[in-house]
Design a protein around this motif. Structure first.
Motif, short mmCIF file in Angstrom:
data_model
loop_
_atom_site.label_atom_id
_atom_site.label_comp_id
_atom_site.label_asym_id
_atom_site.label_seq_id
_atom_site.Cartn_x
_atom_site.Cartn_y
_atom_site.Cartn_z
N ILE A 153 0.85 -1.19 0.00
CA ILE A 153 0.00 0.00 0.00
C ILE A 153 0.89 1.25 0.00
CG2 ILE A 153 -1.69 1.34 1.30
CD1 ILE A 153 -2.76 -1.32 2.41
N LYS A 154 0.57 2.17 -0.89
CA LYS A 154 1.30 3.44 -0.95
C LYS A 154 0.42 4.59 -0.48
CE LYS A 154 2.37 5.27 -5.04
NZ LYS A 154 3.13 5.51 -6.29
N ILE A 155 0.95 5.41 0.41
CA ILE A 155 0.26 6.61 0.86
C ILE A 155 0.94 7.82 0.24
CG2 ILE A 155 -0.24 8.09 2.84
CD1 ILE A 155 -2.03 5.65 2.69
N THR A 156 0.15 8.67 -0.38
CA THR A 156 0.67 9.89 -1.00
C THR A 156 0.32 11.10 -0.13
OG1 THR A 156 -1.33 10.26 -2.31
CG2 THR A 156 0.39 8.89 -3.30
N MET A 157 1.21 12.07 -0.12
CA MET A 157 0.96 13.31 0.62
C MET A 157 1.69 14.45 -0.07
SD MET A 157 3.19 12.54 4.09
CE MET A 157 2.38 10.96 4.39
N CYS A 158 1.15 15.64 0.08
CA CYS A 158 1.76 16.79 -0.60
C CYS A 158 3.08 17.16 0.03
CB CYS A 158 0.81 17.99 -0.60
SG CYS A 158 0.56 18.76 1.01
N SER A 159 3.92 17.79 -0.76
CA SER A 159 5.22 18.24 -0.30
C SER A 159 5.05 19.33 0.77
CB SER A 159 6.01 18.81 -1.48
OG SER A 159 7.17 19.47 -1.03
N PRO A 160 5.98 19.42 1.72
CA PRO A 160 5.88 20.48 2.74
C PRO A 160 5.99 21.89 2.17
CG PRO A 160 7.99 19.33 2.88
CD PRO A 160 7.12 18.52 1.97
N SER A 161 6.49 22.02 0.95
CA SER A 161 6.66 23.35 0.35
C SER A 161 5.43 23.83 -0.41
CB SER A 161 7.88 23.35 -0.59
OG SER A 161 7.67 22.43 -1.67
N TRP A 162 4.35 23.06 -0.41
CA TRP A 162 3.20 23.32 -1.29
C TRP A 162 2.69 24.75 -1.17
CZ3 TRP A 162 1.07 22.32 -5.59
CH2 TRP A 162 -0.24 22.68 -5.85
N PHE A 163 2.37 25.22 0.03
CA PHE A 163 1.83 26.57 0.18
C PHE A 163 2.93 27.62 0.21
CE2 PHE A 163 -1.89 24.17 1.70
CZ PHE A 163 -2.87 24.77 0.91
N HIS A 164 4.11 27.25 0.66
CA HIS A 164 5.21 28.22 0.70
C HIS A 164 5.55 28.69 -0.70
CE1 HIS A 164 9.30 29.78 1.14
NE2 HIS A 164 9.08 29.88 2.44
N GLN A 165 5.53 27.80 -1.68
CA GLN A 165 5.94 28.21 -3.02
C GLN A 165 4.99 29.25 -3.60
OE1 GLN A 165 5.97 25.52 -6.54
NE2 GLN A 165 8.16 25.95 -6.59
N ARG A 166 3.73 29.16 -3.29
CA ARG A 166 2.79 30.13 -3.87
C ARG A 166 2.77 31.47 -3.13
NH1 ARG A 166 -3.22 27.73 -3.35
NH2 ARG A 166 -2.22 25.96 -4.37
N HIS A 167 3.29 31.51 -1.88
CA HIS A 167 3.25 32.75 -1.09
C HIS A 167 4.62 33.33 -0.76
CE1 HIS A 167 -1.04 32.32 -0.66
NE2 HIS A 167 -0.91 31.14 -0.11
N GLY A 168 5.67 32.52 -0.80
CA GLY A 168 6.99 33.02 -0.45
C GLY A 168 7.19 33.14 1.05
N SER A 169 8.41 33.47 1.44
CA SER A 169 8.77 33.52 2.86
C SER A 169 8.00 34.58 3.64
CB SER A 169 10.28 33.77 3.01
OG SER A 169 11.02 32.77 2.34
N ASP A 170 7.66 35.67 3.00
CA ASP A 170 7.03 36.78 3.72
C ASP A 170 5.56 36.56 4.01
OD1 ASP A 170 9.41 38.20 3.75
OD2 ASP A 170 9.01 39.15 1.82
#
Length: 359
Positions: A153-170
């Motif tokens: 069985i394989k479990i998929t999950m989104c990368s930890p950077s998913w929301f960071h990439q669209r908003h940036g560090s600030d």
């Protein structure tokens, strides 16, 4: 897990692999539409989802694919289940254009189609995992396969950077909560590792991170626009590689970790990606011309596996066996031509034949 000491993981992935996201059966598609229109209950949707998952699990078994997933059929979006279950994250259903990184290709596309806001999250407090992401989904799948196949069985999950990439560090986290990206991703990593450990304790041996936007770092236009915006794209790429490595660190030797990337031509980032990302398997997509040739695979370390992504659901044309064999041999050529120490047999062992890319 050190690249120099890690063993190659081959079961999983298997010779016939798939990315894990499956098209919804028509009955479930219709039921979810009714649910979104408030014309059916959560219980009715859950029952339809259970039936659909039973169907797709049996379908995978019937066609002989060993890796089993639920097709992400319980999710409205592939990334659902992680950030929305973390303490410290605040949902923002209508975040405006000025809060999005406009150099990101899919953000630019949204704007072209008149979408000036997006549903997202903002980190307003310390990140804590107080409840599982996918444990219930894994345990439901366990009940649908023989005990000896639970490890498939394989479990998929989104990368930890998913929301960071669209908003940036600030604009990803409150600066009074986290001073910098490393602090933010360190706490995210603690949460991901806790989820992975609990899944492992229940019998899961295959985790896949989905990051369809990672290969934006191969997009020349985005790179140019990041430079104009004063964003250090090489440092950001390093940050996102580190973010995944924090999640996969200290994983058990019998747990296979992989990352799925959408197509994008891997040449620009191949050396760094293949040699510094701490995963066992790279799920690539070579099912369109945009992906380029197989030359980047010459940088694949001997203890890593590339799933080539040759079979697609993006168009109705069925690939022939001859075409698949030919393309696998092209990949092997790319891996061996400049590396006399790597035999064709070794390269074939590192190249999983195909992946069904379903979105």
């Amino acid at each position: 897990m050190s690249p120099s000491t890690a063993a190659i993981h081959l079961s999983p992935p298997f010779r016939a692999e798939h990315v894990g996201s499956l098209l919804r059966p028509p009955t479930l598609f219709e039921k979810r539409g009714l649910f979104e229109q408030k014309k059916c209950s959560q219980e009715e949707l859950d029952a339809a989802t259970d039936d659909a998952i039973k169907y797709v699990v049996q379908l995978q078994r019937d066609v002989g694919i060993k890796t089993i997933t639920d097709g992400e059929l319980r999710r409205s979006m592939f990334f659902e289940g992680v950030f929305d279950n973390l303490e410290g994250m605040t949902a923002m259903p209508n975040r405006g254009w000025s809060n999005l990184c406009q150099y990101i290709p899919h953000i630019r596309l949204m704007y072209m189609y008149g979408l000036k806001e997006a549903e997202t999250v903002f980190c307003t407090g310390k990140i804590r995992r107080t409840k599982p992401f996918y444990l219930d989904q894994f345990n439901y799948l366990k009940g649908l396969v023989p005990a000896e196949d639970v490890k498939h069985i394989k479990i998929t999950m989104c990368s930890p950077s998913w929301f960071h990439q669209r908003h940036g560090s600030d604009l990803t986290y409150d600066r009074s909560v986290y001073k910098n990206d490393d602090e933010y991703f360190d706490d995210l990593g603690v949460a991901y590792r806790a989820e992975i450990k609990e899944l492992y304790d229940q019998g899961c041996r295959h985790i896949q991170f989905d990051d369809p936007t990672f290969c934006y770092f191969c997009n020349d236009r985005m790179i140019s626009e990041m430079e104009v915006a004063g964003v250090d794209h090489e440092a950001l790429l390093d940050t996102y590689i580190r973010a995944i490595n924090v999640c996969t660190q200290d994983r058990p030797a019998d747990l296979t970790g992989g990352v799925h990337f959408s197509e994008g031509g891997y040449a620009r980032i191949a050396v760094k990606l293949f040699n510094t990302l701490d995963v066992d398997t790279f799920y690539l997509e070579y099912d369109t011309e945009r992906a380029g040739d197989f030359a980047p695979l010459k940088h694949l370390p001997s203890n890593k596996v590339a799933v080539l992504g040759l079979v697609t659901t993006k168009n109705p044309k069925l690939e022939t066996v001859e075409e698949l064999k030919s393309r696998v041999n092209e990949a092997v050529d790319a891996m061996t031509n400049e590396d006399p120490a790597r035999s064709r047999k070794d390269a074939l062992n590192q190249s999983v034949s195909f992946l069904v890319s379903a979105v």
